[in-house]
Write an enzyme that holds these catalytic residues in place. Structure first.
Site, PDB file in Angstrom:
ATOM      1  N   TRP A 184     -61.187  13.187 -48.876  1.00 42.66           N
ATOM      2  CA  TRP A 184     -60.814  13.233 -50.297  1.00 42.66           C
ATOM      3  C   TRP A 184     -59.309  13.150 -50.478  1.00 42.66           C
ATOM      4  O   TRP A 184     -58.822  12.468 -51.379  1.00 42.66           O
ATOM      5  CB  TRP A 184     -61.367  14.484 -50.973  1.00 42.66           C
ATOM      6  CG  TRP A 184     -62.864  14.517 -51.030  1.00 42.66           C
ATOM      7  CD1 TRP A 184     -63.687  15.452 -50.494  1.00 42.66           C
ATOM      8  CD2 TRP A 184     -63.732  13.553 -51.657  1.00 42.66           C
ATOM      9  NE1 TRP A 184     -65.005  15.137 -50.741  1.00 42.66           N
ATOM     10  CE2 TRP A 184     -65.054  13.983 -51.447  1.00 42.66           C
ATOM     11  CE3 TRP A 184     -63.519  12.367 -52.360  1.00 42.66           C
ATOM     12  CZ2 TRP A 184     -66.168  13.281 -51.928  1.00 42.66           C
ATOM     13  CZ3 TRP A 184     -64.614  11.659 -52.837  1.00 42.66           C
ATOM     14  CH2 TRP A 184     -65.918  12.114 -52.619  1.00 42.66           C
ATOM     15  N   ASP A 205     -56.426  19.607 -55.676  1.00 41.49           N
ATOM     16  CA  ASP A 205     -57.821  19.213 -55.867  1.00 41.49           C
ATOM     17  C   ASP A 205     -58.673  20.384 -55.383  1.00 41.49           C
ATOM     18  O   ASP A 205     -58.793  20.622 -54.183  1.00 41.49           O
ATOM     19  CB  ASP A 205     -58.131  17.944 -55.065  1.00 41.49           C
ATOM     20  CG  ASP A 205     -59.618  17.563 -55.117  1.00 41.49           C
ATOM     21  OD1 ASP A 205     -60.399  18.264 -55.783  1.00 41.49           O
ATOM     22  OD2 ASP A 205     -59.979  16.553 -54.479  1.00 41.49           O
ATOM     23  N   LYS A 249     -69.899  21.007 -58.007  1.00 43.33           N
ATOM     24  CA  LYS A 249     -70.089  21.837 -56.826  1.00 43.33           C
ATOM     25  C   LYS A 249     -70.197  23.311 -57.193  1.00 43.33           C
ATOM     26  O   LYS A 249     -71.186  23.945 -56.885  1.00 43.33           O
ATOM     27  CB  LYS A 249     -68.955  21.596 -55.832  1.00 43.33           C
ATOM     28  CG  LYS A 249     -69.194  20.329 -55.029  1.00 43.33           C
ATOM     29  CD  LYS A 249     -68.054  19.403 -54.981  1.00 43.33           C
ATOM     30  CE  LYS A 249     -68.475  18.066 -54.389  1.00 43.33           C
ATOM     31  NZ  LYS A 249     -67.372  17.112 -54.412  1.00 43.33           N
TER      32      LYS A 249
HETATM   33  C1  LIG Z   1     -66.756  15.959 -54.321  1.00 42.40           C
HETATM   34  C2  LIG Z   1     -65.271  15.918 -54.218  1.00 42.40           C
HETATM   35  C3  LIG Z   1     -64.507  14.912 -54.851  1.00 42.40           C
HETATM   36  C4  LIG Z   1     -65.133  13.772 -55.605  1.00 42.40           C
HETATM   37  O1  LIG Z   1     -65.539  14.186 -56.844  1.00 42.40           O
HETATM   38  P1  LIG Z   1     -66.135  13.164 -57.939  1.00 42.40           P
HETATM   39  O2  LIG Z   1     -66.320  14.079 -59.080  1.00 42.40           O
HETATM   40  O3  LIG Z   1     -67.387  12.591 -57.362  1.00 42.40           O
HETATM   41  O4  LIG Z   1     -65.108  12.122 -58.178  1.00 42.40           O
HETATM   42  C5  LIG Z   1     -63.138  14.980 -54.740  1.00 42.40           C
HETATM   43  N1  LIG Z   1     -62.532  15.961 -54.055  1.00 42.40           N
HETATM   44  C6  LIG Z   1     -63.229  16.933 -53.430  1.00 42.40           C
HETATM   45  C7  LIG Z   1     -62.511  18.003 -52.674  1.00 42.40           C
HETATM   46  C8  LIG Z   1     -64.622  16.936 -53.497  1.00 42.40           C
HETATM   47  O5  LIG Z   1     -65.313  17.907 -52.875  1.00 42.40           O
END
Ligand SMILES: *Cc1c(COP(=O)(O)O)cnc(C)c1O
Length: 364
Positions: A106, A176, A200
């Site tokens: 990511w 993030d 999540k």
């Molecule tokens: C799942 C995830 C993403 C991607 O998220 P989307 O909402 O599908 O764009 C980005 N960063 C992390 C750390 C993730 O776990």
């Protein structure tokens, strides 16, 4: 038939399991939202009822995460993946520098998007060591002129996690937090942008929580496309265009559930207890091979191989029969991954561990 019937113990990485109380509340709201006569997916985002939902969700986010009053909270669309680009587009000017800590897939993607805007570079990259750890302080250096440091607090694919924010030498931090927000301690005021896809730890897919400091709002560039402009969404209270009304409602329910169950502290201690139980089993014998280095182990996503990888398909097959789902590791890592987000109960983890002990006794 009750809502619970036939549900697996869900360890999927996302969209992930929700607390059953939340699922029940959503079920009730679908035909008739808060006695308005309008169904949850059938009501105007301009209605007073829906405004109450947005206000409630924003208030709960601020309370549970202790968001400072002068910070902006937004509910956007496009997932964390859009934020990879949007953060840089709003904050960086052409030619300006930003540094990224690369701890998995990511953060790599975040860096690639920021490079469309400015001079973004990796100041640390764990790919050579298989992303088994996150860096310690002093293992990386920011460029003197860089505007901010970006990091990913929890690496969903590899199961590693920062247990303290990386040091940025006083420069703004962009985070993030998609896979650990509201599941681990967080100091919002020491960050300038925090973003997280909801699917999540916070609710369903299609809504992204973004938290911005006054500095971040003051940096927003003029002339960027309307839908990518933080100040546009902020000035309209996240109702510039039609938001994900369903997603915001579910997110509000999740935060309500968190508040009823000890707030952030409650979530932190439940998540620690769940992950301790599972890591204890992984450390019990050589049959299991945990992926992450001990200091970098994630509380949210636990990743491991079997010392005999040929047994992994059988493990997954038998787990499925035992009512345990979503355990297959990400394709870039392989093996097994159990995601222990807020919606995953201690009971589910106990059943997983019991299953693992039984499996080990039969195949070791
Ligand atoms: C799942 C995830 C993403 C991607 O998220 P989307 O909402 O599908 O764009 C980005 N960063 C992390 C750390 C993730 O776990």
């Amino acid at each position: 038939m009750g809502v619970k019937a036939g549900r697996v113990h869900n360890f999927g990485a996302g969209p992930a399991v929700l607390p059953i109380e939340v699922v029940e509340e959503v079920q009730m709201a679908l035909p008739n939202l808060m006695d308005s006569g309008f169904g949850l997916c059938e009501i105007s985002h301009r209605s007073a009822i829906f405004q109450d939902v947005v206000d409630s969700a924003m208030g709960r986010v601020r309370r549970v995460l202790s968001v400072p009053d002068d910070y902006t909270v937004l509910f956007l669309q496009g997932g964390a993946s859009l934020q990879f680009y949007m953060t840089a587009l709003n904050i960086l000017r052409t030619g300006e520098m930003a540094d990224y800590i690369i701890t998995g897939g990511w953060s790599k993607k975040a860096l690639a998007e920021a490079n469309r805007v400015g001079d973004a570079q990796a100041c640390w990259d764990g790919s050579n060591s298989g992303f088994k750890s996150v860096p310690n302080k002093g293992e990386y250096e920011l460029r003197e002129q860089s505007i901010y440091l970006h990091y990913t607090s929890n690496n969903t694919l590899y199961g590693t996690q920062f247990h303290e924010p990386p040091s940025s030498g006083g420069k703004p931090l962009i985070l993030d937090a998609s896979s650990d927000i509201a599941g681990v301690p967080i100091n919002v005021s020491s960050h300038d942008i925090i973003y997280a896809g909801a699917q999540k730890n916070l609710g369903p897919s299609g809504v992204t929580l973004v938290i911005l400091s006054p500095w971040a709002m003051s940096r927003v560039q003029e002339g960027i496309p309307t839908m990518l402009d933080y100040s546009v969404h902020a000035s309209k209270g996240s109702l510039f265009n039609t938001p994900n009304t369903f997603g915001i409602f579910v997110l509000d329910c999740v935060f309500k559930w968190l508040e009823k169950n000890g707030g952030l502290d409650g979530a932190i201690s439940r998540n620690r207890a769940k992950s301790n139980l599972l890591y204890k089993e992984l450390d019990r014998c050589q049959f299991w091979k945990p992926h992450a280095d001990i200091d970098s182990r994630s509380v949210m996503n636990v990743t491991w191989r079997l010392s005999n990888p040929k047994l992994e398909p059988l493990f997954l097959e038998e787990a499925k029969v035992a009512g345990l789902g979503g355990l297959k590791g990400h394709r870039s890592v392989g093996g097994i991954r159990a995601s222990l987000y807020n919606g995953c109960s201690m009971e589910s983890v106990q059943i997983l561990v019991n299953f693992m002990q039984d499996f080990e006794s039969r195949y070791n």
